[in-house]
Design a protein around this motif. Structure first.
Motif, PDB file in Angstrom:
ATOM      1  N   ILE A  96      47.768  26.467  26.717  1.00 54.13           N
ATOM      2  CA  ILE A  96      47.362  26.974  28.026  1.00 54.13           C
ATOM      3  C   ILE A  96      47.944  26.090  29.123  1.00 54.13           C
ATOM      4  O   ILE A  96      47.798  24.865  29.093  1.00 54.13           O
ATOM      5  CB  ILE A  96      45.822  26.993  28.138  1.00 54.13           C
ATOM      6  N   ILE A  97      48.596  26.721  30.092  1.00 54.22           N
ATOM      7  CA  ILE A  97      49.141  26.004  31.242  1.00 54.22           C
ATOM      8  C   ILE A  97      48.815  26.794  32.506  1.00 54.22           C
ATOM      9  O   ILE A  97      48.400  27.954  32.446  1.00 54.22           O
ATOM     10  CB  ILE A  97      50.671  25.787  31.138  1.00 54.22           C
ATOM     11  N   GLY A  98      49.020  26.185  33.648  1.00 56.85           N
ATOM     12  CA  GLY A  98      48.888  26.873  34.923  1.00 56.85           C
ATOM     13  C   GLY A  98      50.241  27.369  35.406  1.00 56.85           C
ATOM     14  O   GLY A  98      51.293  26.963  34.900  1.00 56.85           O
ATOM     15  N   VAL A 141      49.332  31.541  30.443  1.00 55.90           N
ATOM     16  CA  VAL A 141      49.518  31.005  31.790  1.00 55.90           C
ATOM     17  C   VAL A 141      48.405  31.491  32.707  1.00 55.90           C
ATOM     18  O   VAL A 141      48.240  32.695  32.914  1.00 55.90           O
ATOM     19  CB  VAL A 141      50.882  31.419  32.364  1.00 55.90           C
ATOM     20  N   CYS A 142      47.648  30.552  33.271  1.00 55.20           N
ATOM     21  CA  CYS A 142      46.594  30.868  34.236  1.00 55.20           C
ATOM     22  C   CYS A 142      47.170  30.855  35.650  1.00 55.20           C
ATOM     23  O   CYS A 142      48.041  30.047  35.973  1.00 55.20           O
ATOM     24  CB  CYS A 142      45.463  29.848  34.149  1.00 55.20           C
ATOM     25  N   LYS A 143      46.644  31.735  36.485  1.00 57.68           N
ATOM     26  CA  LYS A 143      47.069  31.759  37.876  1.00 57.68           C
ATOM     27  C   LYS A 143      46.655  30.470  38.586  1.00 57.68           C
ATOM     28  O   LYS A 143      45.637  29.877  38.265  1.00 57.68           O
ATOM     29  CB  LYS A 143      46.437  32.947  38.609  1.00 57.68           C
ATOM     30  N   ASP A 190      45.453  37.199  34.052  1.00 57.11           N
ATOM     31  CA  ASP A 190      44.892  37.570  35.353  1.00 57.11           C
ATOM     32  C   ASP A 190      43.585  36.807  35.547  1.00 57.11           C
ATOM     33  O   ASP A 190      42.500  37.381  35.532  1.00 57.11           O
ATOM     34  CB  ASP A 190      44.662  39.082  35.414  1.00 57.11           C
ATOM     35  N   THR A 191      43.706  35.517  35.706  1.00 57.28           N
ATOM     36  CA  THR A 191      42.522  34.660  35.821  1.00 57.28           C
ATOM     37  C   THR A 191      42.151  34.449  37.287  1.00 57.28           C
ATOM     38  O   THR A 191      43.003  34.537  38.174  1.00 57.28           O
ATOM     39  CB  THR A 191      42.770  33.288  35.164  1.00 57.28           C
ATOM     40  N   PRO A 192      40.883  34.159  37.569  1.00 57.95           N
ATOM     41  CA  PRO A 192      40.465  33.920  38.950  1.00 57.95           C
ATOM     42  C   PRO A 192      41.109  32.660  39.505  1.00 57.95           C
ATOM     43  O   PRO A 192      41.435  31.732  38.770  1.00 57.95           O
ATOM     44  CB  PRO A 192      38.941  33.755  38.840  1.00 57.95           C
ATOM     45  N   LEU A 193      41.301  32.655  40.808  1.00 52.57           N
ATOM     46  CA  LEU A 193      41.927  31.517  41.475  1.00 52.57           C
ATOM     47  C   LEU A 193      40.862  30.534  41.938  1.00 52.57           C
ATOM     48  O   LEU A 193      39.902  30.916  42.605  1.00 52.57           O
ATOM     49  CB  LEU A 193      42.744  31.994  42.678  1.00 52.57           C
ATOM     50  N   TYR A 194      41.029  29.296  41.562  1.00 50.35           N
ATOM     51  CA  TYR A 194      40.128  28.226  42.000  1.00 50.35           C
ATOM     52  C   TYR A 194      40.964  27.149  42.677  1.00 50.35           C
ATOM     53  O   TYR A 194      41.769  26.487  42.018  1.00 50.35           O
ATOM     54  CB  TYR A 194      39.359  27.637  40.822  1.00 50.35           C
ATOM     55  N   ASP A 195      40.791  27.021  43.970  1.00 51.95           N
ATOM     56  CA  ASP A 195      41.566  26.038  44.725  1.00 51.95           C
ATOM     57  C   ASP A 195      40.851  24.684  44.651  1.00 51.95           C
ATOM     58  O   ASP A 195      40.293  24.191  45.629  1.00 51.95           O
ATOM     59  CB  ASP A 195      41.725  26.498  46.172  1.00 51.95           C
TER      60      ASP A 195
END
Length: 222
Positions: free
Chosen positions: A105-107, A131-133, A173-178
């Motif tokens: 798993i990577i971003g 790949v996570c968003k 299609d993962t949620p975005l966490y800033d």
């Protein structure tokens, strides 16, 4: 064939919701039963972490105590040399055999810089990439050749991830966490609350061990 195993590496200095929540969403999307967190000791592409290896491991243990999806692999913490992902994956592949479906798993940020990784061309012979968003990063690779490489390996077939040992890229299609560990450390340096950014058990550990209270000295980890 065994079920798909997914690994998630990082410094986790400290672990936070930007790590945990996207991984949980990804697991739901592709049917992962376990996500193995793999903290490293000597990161090859960034300065040394502020917290020690033992402290970062303890924070991970706090974070996942009520999250049965996750477990931890400590092999990279035991190395005194840089933790190259391809080397770790090669050792896992040797342990688990050539037919075990294996994913890393990577971003999106890591995907865009993947061509700078040590022996990056070998990664897809060892694993799938999930790949996570990540907010604020480009959707396409840095060059036409790299974009063509991505498109050649990209799949939208979840079954392919479970039925083949390696070779595919899944753009989740993962949620975005800033949220970033850097932001958390900077907040701590300034005496600001981080309660919405990471689990309460991790905050309690940080408080009890007086972590991230002062900015690092020049040359120390960021």
């Amino acid at each position: 064939m065994s079920e798909l195993c997914a690994l998630f590496g990082g410094t986790f200095d400290p672990v936070h919701y930007g790590h945990l929540h996207p991984a949980e969403a990804l697991a739901h999307q592709v049917g992962l039963k376990t996500v193995t967190l793999m903290p490293n000791n000597v990161p090859p592409h960034r300065p040394q972490p502020e917290a020690s290896a033992a402290q970062r491991l303890a924070m991970l243990q706090c974070a996942i105590s009520d999250r049965p999806l996750f477990d931890i692999d400590t092999r990279e913490l035991q190395r005194t040399t840089p933790s190259w992902t391809v080397t770790t994956l090669a050792s896992l592949r040797q342990e688990r055999g050539g037919q075990q479906p294996l994913a890393f798993i990577i971003g999106q940020d890591s995907l865009l810089s993947l061509h700078q990784w040590h022996h990056w061309q070998e990664l897809l012979s060892l694993c799938h990439l999930l790949v996570c968003k990540r907010p604020g990063y480009a959707a396409e690779m840095a060059s036409p050749a790299l974009q063509q490489w991505l498109e050649q390996h990209q799949t939208q077939d979840i079954a392919a991830l479970h039925q083949t040992p390696a070779g595919h890229i899944w753009l989740a299609d993962t949620p975005l966490y800033d949220i970033s560990a850097t932001e958390i450390r900077q907040r701590r340096h300034r005496g600001q609350s981080c309660s919405e950014l990471l689990p309460a058990a991790v905050i309690d550990y940080i408080d009890r061990h007086n972590l991230y209270l002062n900015p690092p000295a020049a040359g120390a980890g960021k």
